[in-house]
Design a protein around this motif. Structure first.
Motif, short mmCIF file in Angstrom:
data_model
loop_
_atom_site.label_atom_id
_atom_site.label_comp_id
_atom_site.label_asym_id
_atom_site.label_seq_id
_atom_site.Cartn_x
_atom_site.Cartn_y
_atom_site.Cartn_z
N ILE A 161 -2.01 12.47 5.37
CA ILE A 161 -1.31 11.50 4.56
C ILE A 161 -2.41 10.65 3.91
CG2 ILE A 161 0.24 9.51 4.58
CD1 ILE A 161 1.58 10.80 7.06
N GLU A 162 -2.37 10.58 2.58
CA GLU A 162 -3.42 9.86 1.85
C GLU A 162 -2.90 8.54 1.32
OE1 GLU A 162 -4.37 12.70 -1.18
OE2 GLU A 162 -5.58 13.92 0.18
N ASP A 163 -3.82 7.59 1.08
CA ASP A 163 -3.40 6.34 0.46
C ASP A 163 -3.36 6.55 -1.06
OD1 ASP A 163 -6.00 6.13 -0.55
OD2 ASP A 163 -6.59 4.55 0.85
N GLU A 164 -2.97 5.52 -1.80
CA GLU A 164 -2.79 5.68 -3.24
C GLU A 164 -4.10 5.97 -3.97
OE1 GLU A 164 -1.02 2.02 -4.63
OE2 GLU A 164 -2.18 0.91 -3.16
N GLY A 165 -5.23 5.72 -3.33
CA GLY A 165 -6.53 6.04 -3.92
C GLY A 165 -7.00 7.45 -3.61
N GLY A 166 -6.19 8.22 -2.89
CA GLY A 166 -6.55 9.59 -2.54
C GLY A 166 -7.40 9.71 -1.28
N ARG A 167 -7.62 8.58 -0.58
CA ARG A 167 -8.39 8.61 0.68
C ARG A 167 -7.46 8.96 1.84
NH1 ARG A 167 -9.81 4.22 -2.31
NH2 ARG A 167 -8.30 2.97 -1.20
N ARG A 168 -7.99 9.71 2.78
CA ARG A 168 -7.21 10.09 3.96
C ARG A 168 -6.93 8.86 4.80
NH1 ARG A 168 -10.03 15.81 5.70
NH2 ARG A 168 -9.05 17.02 4.02
N LEU B 230 0.32 10.97 15.26
CA LEU B 230 -0.15 10.31 14.05
C LEU B 230 -1.51 9.71 14.38
CD1 LEU B 230 0.66 9.54 11.12
CD2 LEU B 230 1.45 7.36 12.06
N ARG B 231 -2.56 10.18 13.69
CA ARG B 231 -3.93 9.77 13.98
C ARG B 231 -4.53 9.07 12.77
NH1 ARG B 231 -6.43 12.71 18.25
NH2 ARG B 231 -5.00 14.18 19.21
N ASP B 232 -5.52 8.21 13.03
CA ASP B 232 -6.28 7.63 11.93
C ASP B 232 -7.35 8.63 11.52
OD1 ASP B 232 -8.46 7.40 13.68
OD2 ASP B 232 -8.33 5.23 13.84
N PRO B 233 -8.08 8.40 10.41
CA PRO B 233 -9.08 9.38 9.96
C PRO B 233 -10.19 9.65 10.98
CG PRO B 233 -8.58 7.85 8.20
CD PRO B 233 -7.89 7.33 9.42
N MET C 132 0.85 -1.18 0.00
CA MET C 132 0.00 0.00 0.00
C MET C 132 0.89 1.23 0.00
SD MET C 132 -3.03 1.49 0.25
CE MET C 132 -4.33 0.52 0.93
N LYS C 133 0.59 2.16 -0.87
CA LYS C 133 1.34 3.41 -0.94
C LYS C 133 0.59 4.50 -0.21
CE LYS C 133 3.83 2.83 -5.21
NZ LYS C 133 4.11 3.33 -6.54
N TYR C 134 1.38 5.34 0.47
CA TYR C 134 0.85 6.51 1.15
C TYR C 134 1.58 7.73 0.63
CZ TYR C 134 -0.97 2.94 4.23
OH TYR C 134 -1.63 1.84 4.72
N VAL C 135 0.85 8.82 0.42
CA VAL C 135 1.44 10.06 -0.08
C VAL C 135 1.47 11.06 1.05
CG1 VAL C 135 1.26 11.93 -1.77
CG2 VAL C 135 0.58 9.61 -2.41
N VAL C 136 2.67 11.52 1.37
CA VAL C 136 2.88 12.49 2.44
C VAL C 136 3.08 13.85 1.80
CG1 VAL C 136 4.30 13.12 4.44
CG2 VAL C 136 3.99 10.70 3.84
N ARG C 137 2.17 14.76 2.07
CA ARG C 137 2.25 16.14 1.56
C ARG C 137 2.31 17.07 2.76
NH1 ARG C 137 -2.17 14.24 -1.73
NH2 ARG C 137 -1.45 13.94 -3.85
N GLU C 138 3.47 17.62 3.00
CA GLU C 138 3.59 18.53 4.14
C GLU C 138 3.20 19.93 3.72
OE1 GLU C 138 7.76 17.35 5.28
OE2 GLU C 138 6.77 17.62 7.21
N LYS C 139 2.48 20.61 4.60
CA LYS C 139 2.15 22.02 4.40
C LYS C 139 3.21 22.83 5.12
CE LYS C 139 -2.81 21.48 4.09
NZ LYS C 139 -4.08 21.76 4.71
#
Length: 161
Positions: free
Chosen positions: A18-25, A42-45, A1-8
């Protein structure tokens, strides 16, 4: 599973999703402000705390810890005597060690256990600035812990830069 980390960058408290590869949080990083030491949750949705990340104070080598349920799960720090490559290690509470090697500043590295890759962190395939993927390769791996380790490495490498 891929996760995308986008820091502001420059966000109050440094909060980001941090979203999964499907764009879900998948995970929320909640930066705590006004603390003596750098602290992230680090929290879950749904808002449940999966891990708490702290920068260790008063250490010879900069380190960060990941806690779960009030107990230290892993400590991440630069490996001593790593002359040829950038190498960090993540020491688990059980005494086992994960090795983190590659281009840490450029965010192209692997997280390995006994020579087996558990996750690949990469910025290569993303067009977004200040974003990278954490590709958890083993289905039985603790994704939250591996994402937390990647966040620690990102913070520690940025401080060395």
């Amino acid at each position: 599973m891929k996760y995308v980390v986008r820091e502001k960058l420059l966000a109050i408290g440094e909060d980001y999703w941090i979203e999964d590869e499907g764009g879900r949080r998948a995970f929320y990083v909640d930066g705590k402000v006004l603390r003596v030491r750098e602290t992230l949750e680090l929290r879950d949705p749904g808002g449940e705390v999966l891990a708490v990340i702290h920068r260790k104070l008063l250490t010879l080598r900069d380190a960060m810890t990941v806690e779960r349920g009030g107990d230290v799960l892993v400590t991440v720090r630069r490996r001593r005597l790593a002359f040829l490559h950038e190498v960090y290690r993540a020491e688990l509470a059980t005494g086992e060690e994960l090795e983190i090697r590659g281009d840490l500043i450029g965010k192209e590295y692997d997280i390995e256990y006994e020579g087996e890759r558990l996750a690949r962190v990469s910025r290569r395939l993303l067009s977004l600035r200040d974003a990278y993927t954490v590709d958890v390769e083993r289905p039985d791996a603790d994704a939250a812990m591996l994402v937390a380790i990647a966040v620690c490495v990102d913070r520690l490498a940025a401080k060395e830069e």
